[in-house]
Each structure stands twice: as C-alpha cells, then as structure tokens.
Design a protein around this motif. Structure first.
Motif, short mmCIF file in Angstrom:
data_model
loop_
_atom_site.label_atom_id
_atom_site.label_comp_id
_atom_site.label_asym_id
_atom_site.label_seq_id
_atom_site.Cartn_x
_atom_site.Cartn_y
_atom_site.Cartn_z
N ARG A 164 3.44 -3.63 -8.96
CA ARG A 164 2.20 -3.75 -8.18
C ARG A 164 1.73 -2.42 -7.60
O ARG A 164 0.81 -2.38 -6.82
N GLY A 165 2.38 -1.34 -7.98
CA GLY A 165 1.90 -0.04 -7.49
C GLY A 165 2.93 0.77 -6.74
O GLY A 165 2.58 1.79 -6.15
N GLY A 166 4.17 0.32 -6.73
CA GLY A 166 5.22 1.17 -6.18
C GLY A 166 5.55 0.91 -4.74
O GLY A 166 5.37 -0.18 -4.21
N ARG A 167 6.03 1.95 -4.08
CA ARG A 167 6.69 1.81 -2.79
C ARG A 167 5.74 1.69 -1.61
O ARG A 167 6.12 1.16 -0.56
N ALA A 168 4.52 2.19 -1.75
CA ALA A 168 3.63 2.25 -0.58
C ALA A 168 3.32 0.86 -0.04
O ALA A 168 3.40 0.62 1.17
N GLU A 169 2.97 -0.10 -0.93
CA GLU A 169 2.67 -1.44 -0.44
C GLU A 169 3.92 -2.11 0.11
O GLU A 169 3.87 -2.82 1.12
N ALA A 170 5.06 -1.88 -0.54
CA ALA A 170 6.32 -2.45 -0.04
C ALA A 170 6.63 -1.91 1.35
O ALA A 170 7.08 -2.65 2.25
N GLY A 171 6.39 -0.60 1.55
CA GLY A 171 6.60 -0.04 2.88
C GLY A 171 5.65 -0.63 3.90
O GLY A 171 6.04 -0.92 5.04
N ASN A 172 4.38 -0.82 3.51
CA ASN A 172 3.41 -1.43 4.41
C ASN A 172 3.83 -2.83 4.83
O ASN A 172 3.77 -3.19 6.01
N VAL A 173 4.24 -3.64 3.87
CA VAL A 173 4.52 -5.04 4.18
C VAL A 173 5.79 -5.19 5.01
O VAL A 173 5.87 -6.06 5.89
N THR A 174 6.79 -4.36 4.75
CA THR A 174 8.01 -4.47 5.56
C THR A 174 7.76 -4.00 7.00
O THR A 174 8.23 -4.62 7.96
N ARG A 175 6.99 -2.93 7.14
CA ARG A 175 6.65 -2.48 8.50
C ARG A 175 5.76 -3.50 9.20
O ARG A 175 5.91 -3.77 10.40
N ALA A 176 4.84 -4.10 8.43
CA ALA A 176 3.97 -5.12 8.99
C ALA A 176 4.77 -6.32 9.49
O ALA A 176 4.49 -6.87 10.56
#
Length: 308
Positions: free
Chosen positions: A278-290
C-alpha cells in the motif's frame, strides 16, 4: 460585543474560521452582507494567516465583525472551538458555523432562523448547482462490519435538491453551515479543539444526537462551496495521520459495543500488515501513531465538556 435582546427574537452569531484564503473569504463575507436576515455578529477566527486576510477584514465595515487573530494555527477544530466559545459567552441564542470557502444564498440564514429546531444543517451544492451534501443519513457506530461508518449521505440518496423533502434527518454534519442553539452547548459542551482537523464536527453531532436531538438538514437553506469537494487525502502524509487518529477517537468514544470500539485496533493491524503493498512504511507509521494517540483521547476533554 454582546447579544441583543428582545421579546420573541433570537439573536444569531456567525462563526468563520479562516487560514490563508483571503480571496475566498471575500466571497463568503459578501454572501453574509447580502443576507436577508442580518446576523447580529460575525466572529472571524484568523488562524495566523500570512496572506492579506487582515486587510480584507479591516475593510469590511459593512458587517458587524468581531475578529480574533490567533498567534498560532489552531486548526479548524481549535478555531471553531474558540469562535463558538466566544459567541456562547457573549450570550447569542444561535451559533452558525461556516467555512471560509463557502457562500450562502441570500435567504440561507433566514431559512435557518425560521426553523424552530435546536440543530440544523444547510444543504450544500457546488458552483454548477450539483448537490454535494455529504452529511450522513446513517452514521453506523453499531455494526463492527461497517468498514466506513457513513453508510448513506444526502447526496448519495437524492440525485438533486429538487428530489429532497423539505427536511432530512442527518446523523453527522460538517462545520460548513451547521447551526446550534446555545442550549445544545449547555448540555453537550463545545466543539473539541483537540481534533485539530477532521471529525470535530462529527464528534459534536454525535454528542448532540445523544442528548436526544434530531439534526435537520433543510433543503431550502442553500450554501455553495467554492472549491471542489475532495476528501481524498494522502494517508501517508500529515493529513492522513489526523484522519486515522480522529476516526479512531470517534469509535473509541462512541462505539455502541465492544467490537466497534475494537475496530481501530483491527484497522491498525490491517494497514500495518498490508503496508508493503500500500505504499510502504509512512502509512503504517501514521496509523500506529494515530492508534496510540487516539487511545489517550478516548474521553471528551474538559475544554469541550458541558458548560453547566
């Protein structure tokens, strides 16, 4: 500026939040100046604009402006909290929240003020006259299988304004034309500034409905959006963080059962597992921080709590 008083007359404050959109703001203020029902005050929260917003506001001697210039960008949520708080504490009977990129039809405020209801919503259209009212007819916080809680909106149900009934009950709103009486704020509190952007209006609508009120969208209260309606944002960018976090907060606060309240955890897990495709680590980082930050926001803060 304090609210005027008089037998049988409700006062109304308009609250606008603006940030670096001076040319659009001019059109909104022109629309307010042309209203057949004149607002008693127009509270403008300038979120630390760096364009010519200050000059635009200083030139508007045709409107009863009260300008609040914030030294920092409070976001839409912080701006609407501050503007609503200001209007509420000044004693106005109704508070109408509008964005700086909209223009009301000349009779829009008159149509709203003629309706004897505590919570009202305009019906928005775009520059071509097409219906673009996204308020939900159903905002489902009971079904854990509903991927998106908004399962039907005004514009997905009716092809045009002409096909709508005069009133439609809606379950969420945007602060682009929502009106509330001060008794609503007495009972449910102010808009929550901690959202910064996105879902502060949804949160307030849920609280209003849980107080036993119906939110009525009025077909004949016309508000025109000046920009394209595009809610698709880069989920790996900074707006994506707020979209995830604030959606999670709404589920954690108002989910009607345990499974719905667990949905944010399941969404987080799914996004992290699918992040390689889905585009790598940036979205995963966003969702975990969210998810982490949403957990800390699961209670309505004191700044937004009931006023009595």
């Amino acid at each position: 500026m304090t609210a005027p008083t008089g037998p049988g007359r409700e006062s109304v404050a308009v609250v606008i939040v603006t940030y670096n959109r001076a040319d659009l703001l001019v059109r909104m203020l022109d629309g307010l100046a042309a209203q057949t029902h004149r607002p008693d005050v127009v509270v403008v929260v300038d979120n630390a604009s760096t364009d010519h917003t200050a000059q635009v506001l200083a030139a508007r001697t045709d409107l009863p402006l009260q300008v609040i210039t914030s030294p920092d960008n409070l976001g839409g949520a912080g701006g609407f909290h501050l503007g609503t708080k200001t209007a509420y504490e000044a004693g106005y009977d109704r508070i109408w929240l509008v964005d700086d990129d909209t223009v009301p039809a000349p009779d829009c405020l008159a149509v709203l003020m003629a309706a004897d209801e505590d919570c009202l919503m305009v019906v928005r259209e775009d520059l071509t006259g097409a219906l673009v009212e996204k308020s939900a007819l159903r905002f489902d916080l009971a079904n854990p299988l509903a991927i998106r809680p908004k399962t039907a909106s005004v514009d997905s149900t009716y092809a045009s304004r002409a096909e709508m009934p005069e009133r439609v009950a809606v379950e969420n709103v945007a602060f682009e034309g929502f009106m509330a009486r001060r008794c609503v704020i007495d009972e449910v509190g102010l808009p929550d500034p901690s959202f910064f952007i996105f879902y502060d209006d949804v949160d307030f609508a849920v609280r209003a409905r849980r107080s036993g009120r119906t939110i009525w969208a009025l077909r004949d209260a016309v508000l025109v959006r000046q920009l394209d309606f595009n809610q698709q944002h880069d989920l790996s960018g900074w707006k994506g963080y707020f979209m995830y976090r604030n959606l999670f907060v709404v589920h954690l606060r108002y989910g009607e059962n345990l499974l719905v309240r667990l949905k944010p955890l399941l969404i987080t897990l799914a996004v992290v597992l699918l992040s390689p495709v889905r585009g790598g680590r940036a979205e995963a980082g966003n969702v975990t921080r969210a998810m982490r930050d949403a957990w800390g926001m699961r209670a309505v803060p004191g700044t937004a709590s009931p006023r009595r």
